[in-house]
Motif scaffolding. Sequence first.
Motif, PDB file in Angstrom:
ATOM      1  N   ILE A   1       0.833  -1.210   0.000  1.00  0.00           N
ATOM      2  CA  ILE A   1       0.000   0.000   0.000  1.00  0.00           C
ATOM      3  C   ILE A   1       0.865   1.255   0.000  1.00  0.00           C
ATOM      4  CG2 ILE A   1      -1.686   1.317   1.348  1.00  0.00           C
ATOM      5  CD1 ILE A   1      -2.822  -1.400   2.266  1.00  0.00           C
ATOM      6  N   ILE A   2       1.947   1.252   0.764  1.00  0.00           N
ATOM      7  CA  ILE A   2       2.867   2.396   0.746  1.00  0.00           C
ATOM      8  C   ILE A   2       3.388   2.629  -0.661  1.00  0.00           C
ATOM      9  CG2 ILE A   2       5.165   3.168   1.438  1.00  0.00           C
ATOM     10  CD1 ILE A   2       4.654   1.989   4.190  1.00  0.00           C
TER      11      ILE A   2
ATOM     12  N   ARG B   1      -7.109  -0.471  10.366  1.00  0.00           N
ATOM     13  CA  ARG B   1      -6.202   0.488  10.992  1.00  0.00           C
ATOM     14  C   ARG B   1      -4.839   0.468  10.314  1.00  0.00           C
ATOM     15  NH1 ARG B   1      -2.389  -0.460  14.975  1.00  0.00           N
ATOM     16  NH2 ARG B   1      -1.874   1.298  16.343  1.00  0.00           N
ATOM     17  N   SER B   2      -4.314  -0.731  10.081  1.00  0.00           N
ATOM     18  CA  SER B   2      -2.988  -0.866   9.483  1.00  0.00           C
ATOM     19  C   SER B   2      -2.960  -0.374   8.044  1.00  0.00           C
ATOM     20  CB  SER B   2      -2.557  -2.334   9.547  1.00  0.00           C
ATOM     21  OG  SER B   2      -1.295  -2.525   8.955  1.00  0.00           O
ATOM     22  N   MET B   3      -3.979  -0.725   7.280  1.00  0.00           N
ATOM     23  CA  MET B   3      -4.015  -0.328   5.867  1.00  0.00           C
ATOM     24  C   MET B   3      -4.216   1.177   5.722  1.00  0.00           C
ATOM     25  SD  MET B   3      -6.011  -3.451   3.961  1.00  0.00           S
ATOM     26  CE  MET B   3      -5.186  -5.038   3.728  1.00  0.00           C
ATOM     27  N   ALA B   4      -5.057   1.754   6.579  1.00  0.00           N
ATOM     28  CA  ALA B   4      -5.236   3.209   6.541  1.00  0.00           C
ATOM     29  C   ALA B   4      -3.925   3.908   6.870  1.00  0.00           C
ATOM     30  CB  ALA B   4      -6.325   3.620   7.533  1.00  0.00           C
ATOM     31  N   GLY B   5      -3.216   3.387   7.863  1.00  0.00           N
ATOM     32  CA  GLY B   5      -1.915   3.957   8.211  1.00  0.00           C
ATOM     33  C   GLY B   5      -0.919   3.856   7.077  1.00  0.00           C
ATOM     34  N   ALA B   6      -0.926   2.723   6.376  1.00  0.00           N
ATOM     35  CA  ALA B   6      -0.006   2.547   5.256  1.00  0.00           C
ATOM     36  C   ALA B   6      -0.284   3.561   4.144  1.00  0.00           C
ATOM     37  CB  ALA B   6      -0.125   1.118   4.710  1.00  0.00           C
ATOM     38  N   ALA B   7      -1.565   3.790   3.856  1.00  0.00           N
ATOM     39  CA  ALA B   7      -1.923   4.770   2.827  1.00  0.00           C
ATOM     40  C   ALA B   7      -1.472   6.166   3.229  1.00  0.00           C
ATOM     41  CB  ALA B   7      -3.434   4.746   2.585  1.00  0.00           C
ATOM     42  N   LEU B   8      -1.658   6.510   4.502  1.00  0.00           N
ATOM     43  CA  LEU B   8      -1.209   7.822   4.978  1.00  0.00           C
ATOM     44  C   LEU B   8       0.303   7.949   4.896  1.00  0.00           C
ATOM     45  CD1 LEU B   8      -3.522   8.315   8.100  1.00  0.00           C
ATOM     46  CD2 LEU B   8      -3.631   9.549   5.924  1.00  0.00           C
ATOM     47  N   MET B   9       1.021   6.872   5.190  1.00  0.00           N
ATOM     48  CA  MET B   9       2.484   6.930   5.082  1.00  0.00           C
ATOM     49  C   MET B   9       2.944   7.109   3.644  1.00  0.00           C
ATOM     50  SD  MET B   9       4.307   4.384   7.829  1.00  0.00           S
ATOM     51  CE  MET B   9       3.302   2.917   7.569  1.00  0.00           C
TER      52      MET B   9
END
Length: 349
Positions: free
Chosen positions: A121-122, A288-296
């Motif tokens: 995702i990043i 939570r993890s996937m949303a964080g990856a997109a934000l990163m």
Amino acid sequence: MPTLPVLAGFAIGAVFGVVGLLSGFCLMSSLRDWWTRDDGRRIRSYALAVAVAILGTQVVAAAGLIDITKSLYLQPSFSAPLIFIGGILFGLGMMLSNGCASRAVVLLGKGNLRSLAVLTIIGVTAQMTLKGLLAPARLAILQWTQMTPAANSMPALLDRLGLNGGTARIAAALSVGGVLLVFALSHRELRRSPGQMLAGLAMGSLVVAGWLATGWLGADDFDPVPVASLTFISPVADTLQFIMLSTGMTLNFGIALVAGVLVGSLLTALLTGRFAFEGYTSAGHTGRSMAGAALMGIGGAMAYGCSVGQGLTGLSTLALPSFIAVAGILVGAALALRGFAARPVFAAQ
């Protein structure tokens, strides 16, 4: 692409993977330990790494071995709002994903399959922000808010205030690096943790090694290599693209760095018995993890780097945009830790 910088990138990455897995070196976990558990060892280790990176980079730059003014961090024009907002998004993302991009590569080497999803995702969202669907919006904000200040680094700022070039560089390096050294080494618990001290020294030294690999080993008038060091957002995106379209690309320092981290972590995990497959525990954990990856991915592209790319490598150049990016990352991390992390959907699992 010259062979030596690629091989050096792989070797530097391998050492990063070994040290990262054994020490747990990560800005996210360092901040969490410091802010919620009153355990400052890892944040002091991170500060030690930044100090070593700054002092070492400024020494090799002053010696004429590398020209850091050619790096991404010391561009004459930049957008402070874009970089700061990108830093906030990255800080939020690394807390939601329970680790930054570099940590995800390290954890993938020990069998953490969550990291595979995070890195994918990043890579996708970073490419979207740099060259894809989100690129026009990023470029529009950049053009609207871009400025060309009289000084783009601390040494340049001190030079404008009356110090000559060499003195300004020394003063800036010693002031920032010295404060960080005092912050790190004044902590008794860190001094009693040789592993964390060695991790900080090693990670800071790897930043210097990265500069030498691209700026010195890669110095070639006929086939120049971009002057760079440790960073993970763009390299993760390039690695993902290389895996899919290798016939249309060539290996570079960043791709080799990511591969080296993965191999170093994998071998260390196998040799120490730490290798074990891990996955998500619930739908909430996954989201939570996937949303964080997109934000990163988005934030890292906007901020021109991650907690390593800006937090170590960028700061080693003493570039003013890097200080802005790191401030944004810290703000984002604090918001996530004290806000979103308390909500059930974002609860740590």
